[in-house]
Design a protein around this motif. Structure first.
Motif, short mmCIF file in Angstrom:
data_model
loop_
_atom_site.label_atom_id
_atom_site.label_comp_id
_atom_site.label_asym_id
_atom_site.label_seq_id
_atom_site.Cartn_x
_atom_site.Cartn_y
_atom_site.Cartn_z
N SER A 66 -66.32 -59.81 97.32
CA SER A 66 -67.74 -60.06 97.07
C SER A 66 -68.39 -60.71 98.28
CB SER A 66 -67.92 -61.00 95.87
OG SER A 66 -67.16 -60.56 94.78
N LEU A 67 -67.59 -61.40 99.09
CA LEU A 67 -68.16 -62.12 100.23
C LEU A 67 -68.05 -61.32 101.52
CD1 LEU A 67 -66.74 -65.63 99.35
CD2 LEU A 67 -69.00 -64.71 98.85
N GLN A 68 -67.37 -60.16 101.44
CA GLN A 68 -67.28 -59.24 102.58
C GLN A 68 -66.85 -59.89 103.89
OE1 GLN A 68 -70.98 -58.16 101.23
NE2 GLN A 68 -70.43 -56.18 100.41
N LEU A 69 -65.67 -60.52 103.88
CA LEU A 69 -65.10 -61.13 105.09
C LEU A 69 -64.33 -60.09 105.91
CD1 LEU A 69 -63.59 -64.46 103.71
CD2 LEU A 69 -65.73 -64.14 104.94
N THR A 70 -64.32 -60.27 107.22
CA THR A 70 -63.51 -59.42 108.10
C THR A 70 -62.14 -60.08 108.31
OG1 THR A 70 -64.28 -60.60 110.04
CG2 THR A 70 -65.55 -58.67 109.36
N ASP A 71 -61.18 -59.33 108.91
CA ASP A 71 -59.86 -59.89 109.18
C ASP A 71 -59.93 -61.10 110.11
OD1 ASP A 71 -58.56 -58.18 107.57
OD2 ASP A 71 -57.51 -57.08 109.14
N GLU A 72 -60.78 -61.00 111.14
CA GLU A 72 -60.92 -62.14 112.06
C GLU A 72 -61.46 -63.35 111.32
OE1 GLU A 72 -63.40 -59.22 113.63
OE2 GLU A 72 -61.48 -58.56 112.79
N SER A 73 -62.40 -63.12 110.40
CA SER A 73 -62.94 -64.29 109.72
C SER A 73 -61.91 -64.89 108.77
CB SER A 73 -64.29 -64.00 109.07
OG SER A 73 -64.24 -62.91 108.22
N VAL A 74 -60.93 -64.10 108.32
CA VAL A 74 -59.85 -64.68 107.52
C VAL A 74 -59.02 -65.64 108.38
CG1 VAL A 74 -57.65 -64.16 106.36
CG2 VAL A 74 -59.69 -62.82 105.81
N GLU A 75 -58.66 -65.21 109.60
CA GLU A 75 -57.93 -66.09 110.51
C GLU A 75 -58.73 -67.36 110.81
OE1 GLU A 75 -54.94 -66.58 112.10
OE2 GLU A 75 -54.43 -65.15 110.52
N ALA A 76 -60.00 -67.18 111.09
CA ALA A 76 -60.87 -68.32 111.39
C ALA A 76 -60.97 -69.26 110.19
CB ALA A 76 -62.25 -67.84 111.82
N LEU A 77 -60.96 -68.66 109.01
CA LEU A 77 -61.07 -69.42 107.77
C LEU A 77 -59.83 -70.30 107.58
CD1 LEU A 77 -63.09 -69.45 105.48
CD2 LEU A 77 -61.82 -67.62 104.39
N ILE A 78 -58.65 -69.75 107.90
CA ILE A 78 -57.42 -70.51 107.77
C ILE A 78 -57.44 -71.68 108.74
CG2 ILE A 78 -54.90 -70.41 108.10
CD1 ILE A 78 -55.03 -67.47 107.11
N ASP A 79 -57.84 -71.41 109.99
CA ASP A 79 -57.96 -72.47 110.99
C ASP A 79 -58.92 -73.56 110.56
OD1 ASP A 79 -56.21 -72.05 113.00
OD2 ASP A 79 -57.58 -70.85 114.25
N SER A 80 -60.08 -73.12 110.13
CA SER A 80 -61.11 -74.11 109.79
C SER A 80 -60.68 -74.91 108.56
CB SER A 80 -62.46 -73.41 109.61
OG SER A 80 -62.96 -73.54 108.31
N THR A 81 -59.96 -74.27 107.64
CA THR A 81 -59.46 -74.98 106.46
C THR A 81 -58.45 -76.05 106.86
OG1 THR A 81 -59.85 -73.05 105.07
CG2 THR A 81 -58.33 -74.70 104.21
N LEU A 82 -57.54 -75.69 107.77
CA LEU A 82 -56.53 -76.66 108.23
C LEU A 82 -57.21 -77.81 108.98
CD1 LEU A 82 -53.67 -74.20 109.28
CD2 LEU A 82 -53.78 -75.61 107.21
N ASN A 83 -58.23 -77.51 109.78
CA ASN A 83 -58.98 -78.57 110.46
C ASN A 83 -59.63 -79.52 109.46
OD1 ASN A 83 -58.45 -77.80 113.08
ND2 ASN A 83 -60.30 -76.53 113.26
N LYS A 84 -60.21 -78.95 108.41
CA LYS A 84 -60.91 -79.78 107.43
C LYS A 84 -59.93 -80.64 106.64
CE LYS A 84 -65.31 -77.50 106.90
NZ LYS A 84 -65.17 -76.33 107.79
#
Lengths: 201, 201
Positions: A173-191
């Motif tokens: 539903s949010l239409q994420l790309t593969d790169e944004s999945v990687e970025a999402l994991i990084d940003s989650t670990l940072n947070k």
């Protein structure tokens, strides 16, 4: 199949078939009768090793936890505390995305009652203990046992939540790309680091 | 049951029966034929309103999202930005714990393809938009659109992760009490605030 296997293998062979049944037809399809049918052995034979379908399932899940814990443990070998925690987070996400069946079996809703299956419970607790140990190794003076417990639950919730969202179609539903999945994991670990008062690495 | 209902009601009645079937027997048991059988109408009748079983399921899920969004929206009425966000987090957890079926339908793994069901997709996106709006209302200068998106995903992951863990038996392995569940929700919301650089309220 259809050939009778030597009896000494039935215990292990039943675990392999059980996983295959769950993978092909879902958890509801798992029964000792179906395992026996696929192994070409008598209906009674699996009962010599597993008193019930839930005992077999509990053993399948216990093996998942053992495999998962070994994978997490490897990811932190030779790393210093903050990097060890971050690597464990990355390893957790990798495992969740690469082994969706094992992940679902460990953290899905239809696990047998842990109180009835102490071996499975012990393996699950050991996996969680790895996260606790990585947290204990962080230099954070004044951290009480209950604060550490809350930190561990927070980390688990966050990473499990991300893994679950990435497993479902809700994410489409949010239409994420593969790169944004990687970025999402990084940003989650940072947070997570920010929430625990650690520096982002 | 057993009586023929006026045709004008079939569309709504099918939604009620669909939920009941899922609740009683799981998602796999849902079919337009079973809905027709329970409503005492012809097998063909539901097709006038739903071209397929997935269209019916998509409408059930769309209603869940609409109900969920209204619930979240209510929780923030008249609140100032940081409290609004926290109240939304609490409301999310309450909804997840009190309406496990709706929660599972919205965020479970077997949702119909959102691309094929634009109405359901729109309702899902509206619910996520409420979280974005609550974040946008926070006074945080210099926050870019992509930072805000990552913040929203982080919040969703964390709260969804906690809700999912509390829904499963995996949590039993950790032997938490009811009070520690409440404390866990509080501490999770505090940590989300820390991760976003907000003051705990």
């Amino acid at each position: 199949m259809g050939t009778v296997k030597p009896r000494v293998d039935v215990r292990e062979a039943a675990l392999v078939e059980a996983r295959a049944i769950i993978e092909e037809s879902g958890l509801e399809a798992l029964s000792l009768r179906e395992v026996a049918r696929r192994l070409g052995i008598s209906h009674q034979a699996p009962y010599k090793h597993y008193p019930s379908r839930d005992h077999l399932l509990a053993e399948v899940i216990a093996r998942c936890y053992a495999d998962f814990a070994a994978y997490l443990d490897d990811s932190t070998k030779g790393e210093m505390p903050p990097d060890a925690l971050r690597n464990m987070g990355r390893a957790y996400m990798r495992y969740a995305l690469e082994s969706p069946l094992s992940y679902r079996l460990m953290f899905g809703a239809q696990m047998p009652d842990p109180a009835q299956h102490p071996e499975m419970l012990a393996k699950a607790q050991h996996a969680f203990q790895l996260l606790r140990s990585a947290l204990e190794a962080l230099p954070r003076p004044g951290r009480t046992a209950s604060m550490l417990e809350a930190d561990a639950m927070f980390i688990w919730s966050t990473i499990h939540g991300l893994a679950s969202i990435l497993h479902t179609r809700a994410i489409d539903s949010l239409q994420l790309t593969d790169e944004s999945v990687e970025a999402l994991i990084d940003s989650t670990l940072n947070k997570i680091g920010m929430a625990l008062g650690l520096q982002p690495s």
